[in-house]
Design an enzyme around this catalytic site. Structure first.
Site, short mmCIF file in Angstrom:
data_model
loop_
_atom_site.label_atom_id
_atom_site.label_comp_id
_atom_site.label_asym_id
_atom_site.label_seq_id
_atom_site.Cartn_x
_atom_site.Cartn_y
_atom_site.Cartn_z
N ASP A 280 2.17 -6.97 2.48
CA ASP A 280 0.97 -6.21 2.87
C ASP A 280 1.39 -4.96 3.65
O ASP A 280 0.78 -4.61 4.66
CB ASP A 280 0.00 -7.06 3.69
CG ASP A 280 -1.39 -6.40 3.77
OD1 ASP A 280 -1.57 -5.32 3.19
OD2 ASP A 280 -2.28 -6.97 4.41
N ASP B 111 -8.62 -5.11 -2.52
CA ASP B 111 -7.97 -5.34 -1.23
C ASP B 111 -8.27 -4.23 -0.21
O ASP B 111 -8.29 -3.06 -0.52
CB ASP B 111 -6.45 -5.46 -1.40
CG ASP B 111 -5.80 -5.81 -0.07
OD1 ASP B 111 -6.08 -6.90 0.44
OD2 ASP B 111 -5.08 -4.96 0.48
N HIS C 122 0.87 -1.19 0.00
CA HIS C 122 0.00 0.00 0.00
C HIS C 122 0.90 1.23 0.00
O HIS C 122 1.61 1.48 0.98
CB HIS C 122 -0.91 0.01 1.23
CG HIS C 122 -1.87 -1.14 1.26
ND1 HIS C 122 -3.11 -1.10 0.66
CD2 HIS C 122 -1.76 -2.40 1.78
CE1 HIS C 122 -3.73 -2.26 0.81
NE2 HIS C 122 -2.93 -3.07 1.50
N LEU C 123 0.88 1.97 -1.11
CA LEU C 123 1.74 3.15 -1.20
C LEU C 123 0.99 4.43 -0.82
O LEU C 123 1.59 5.48 -0.66
CB LEU C 123 2.34 3.29 -2.60
CG LEU C 123 3.43 2.26 -2.95
CD1 LEU C 123 3.91 2.46 -4.39
CD2 LEU C 123 4.61 2.33 -2.00
#
Ligand code: DOR
Length: 437
Positions: A321, A168, A78-79
């Site tokens: 993750d 997600d 997750h950026l």
């Protein structure tokens, strides 16, 4: 890259070529020029001298006693950009990646706006081109706004550069929508990555259903909330022949379902993350919000099953993750704090514990962090073949260090591993012509 790098005497492991032995790697103009194994024409001193004369900028790295691997590939990061730059940016997240030994990351679409159209995909790619320390491959949303109601424009996002699709952070509760997404996955030859959670069963729970949740008086999500969705998606994968990938597997039952599905020849792959094989729900005691993650940390029995699943190939990938959150958000009450662990800078070291404990061989570990995720995502990465991008990580499997989130390049300091003493770390990453040490 206008300079040349010679990495000497390292233990090279590259599953794509079946390499597992000592040798040299020559990098020129940002590409792998050659890989020479010991005893198969390793550069003589004379040749090295010649290289030095030909390349004024030749840098020689002595990797004696170290592993030399393809740059790691994270298929679940997750950026946070666009929209949540307080938690992470493409710049800080990719810097965290290279610090952790990763040279390619695939970023999840739960940004603001959601990556559910080609404009957002293009924004991510442009920003990466300008500021990214490593390669970023965007994952598009399955449904518009990740609301689970209507399919997003998968075709347009695929054209713009998305390498997979996922909601997600949220499950796709509507089974018909999931069926359609799996059907499209065959058209585009990309995986559908499923966040498996039955929201009715998880019922707003904030940790695993078990003795610790009873002790703490916190609302709970049972293992079954994950497992019924793993089962559903496997059934839909069988129905459609689509490409299903199960994200962040955390329970014994999920491992069993995936193992059985693979035995039956159903097209399914799966990942787990370091926290699911390193700690249990016990870490939540004292209401530690840094151990709040979704799916939640489970029991010792689940941890053992995850390790077994990694060992026998049921679980193909170790993904991070990486879910950075702002410190203030994690300071809230347990119920209200967001879920997630900042994982890019600890993943490799935590995974090396599996090597030290005899759960995986180094070769298996390397496969699960390079070649397997690259293959699932259809990326030409995770290899040291001559001509490929010079994405390399050098690992000292013996160096001891202590986790200190204050030293993370990631903005997310949220880790339940603060203060852990670990053995093994990446000591140098080469990516996009740059060397990080
Ligand atoms: O713990 C989690 N955090 N699980 C998810 O599925 C999403 C992620 C996030 O985006 O923070």
């Amino acid at each position: 890259m206008d300079n040349t790098i010679l990495i000497k005497n390292g233990h090279i492991i590259d599953a794509s070529q079946g390499l597992d032995g000592v040798g040299d790697i020559l990098i020129k103009d940002g590409k792998i020029k050659s890989v020479k194994r010991e005893g198969s024409g390793v550069r003589s001193q004379e040749k090295e001298q010649k290289l030095k004369t030909q390349n004024a900028k030749l840098r020689i790295i002595d990797a004696t006693g170290l592993y030399v691997l393809p740059g790691l590939v994270d298929m679940h990061t997750h950026l946070r950009e666009p929209g949540f730059e307080g938690k992470e940016t493409i710049s800080s997240g990719t810097m965290a990646a290279v610090r952790g030994g990763f040279t390619s990351v695939c970023c999840m679409p739960n940004t603001d706006p959601v990556n559910d159209n080609e404009t957002v995909t293009e924004f991510i790619l442009r920003k990466t081109y300008a500021e990214g320390a490593c390669y970023v491959f965007p994952i598009g949303a399955i449904s518009k706004g990740q609301k689970g109601e209507e399919l997003a424009e998968m075709g347009m996002m695929y054209e713009a550069g998305c390498v997979a699709f996922s909601d997600d952070g949220h499950p796709v509760m509507n089974s018909l929508l999931m069926r359609r997404a799996l059907e499209y996955s065959k058209v585009f030859h990309v995986p559908i990555i499923s966040h498996c959670e039955d929201l009715n069963l998880s019922d707003g729970g904030v940790m695993n259903e078990g003795t610790v949740s009873t002790f703490l008086g916190l609302s709970r999500m049972p293992a079954a909330a994950e497992e019924v969705m793993v089962a559903r998606d496997i059934i839909l994968a069988e129905l459609t022949g689509g490409r299903l990938h199960i994200a962040h597997v955390s329970t014994e039952g999920s491992v069993r379902l995936i193992r059985q599905a693979k035995e039956r020849g159903i097209r399914v792959t799966a990942e787990t993350c370091p926290h699911y094989f390193s700690i249990t729900e016990e870490a939540v005691k004292e209401y530690n919000t840094n151990a709040k993650v979704n799916p939640p940390l489970r029991t010792e029995r689940d941890v053992e099953a995850i390790k077994e699943g990694l060992g026998d190939g049921t679980l193909d990938v170790i993904a991070t993750d990486h879910a950075p959150h702002h410190r203030d958000e994690k300071l809230r009450e347990f119920d209200k704090a967001p879920s997630g662990i900042s994982g890019l800078e600890t993943a490799l070291s935590l995974s090396l514990r599996l090597l030290h404990d005899g759960v995986l061989t180094m070769r298996q570990l390397v496969e699960k962090m390079t070649l397997n995720p690259a293959r699932i995502m259809g990326l030409r990465r995770g290899t040291l073949k001559a001509g490929s991008e010079a994405d390399v990580v050098i690992v000292d499997a013996k160096r001891e260090w202590k986790i200190d989130p204050e030293r993370f390049a990631s903005k997310g300091k949220n880790t339940p591993f603060h203060g852990w003493a670990l053995k093994g770390m990446p000591v140098m990453t080469i990516c996009k012509g740059k060397l990080y040490e």
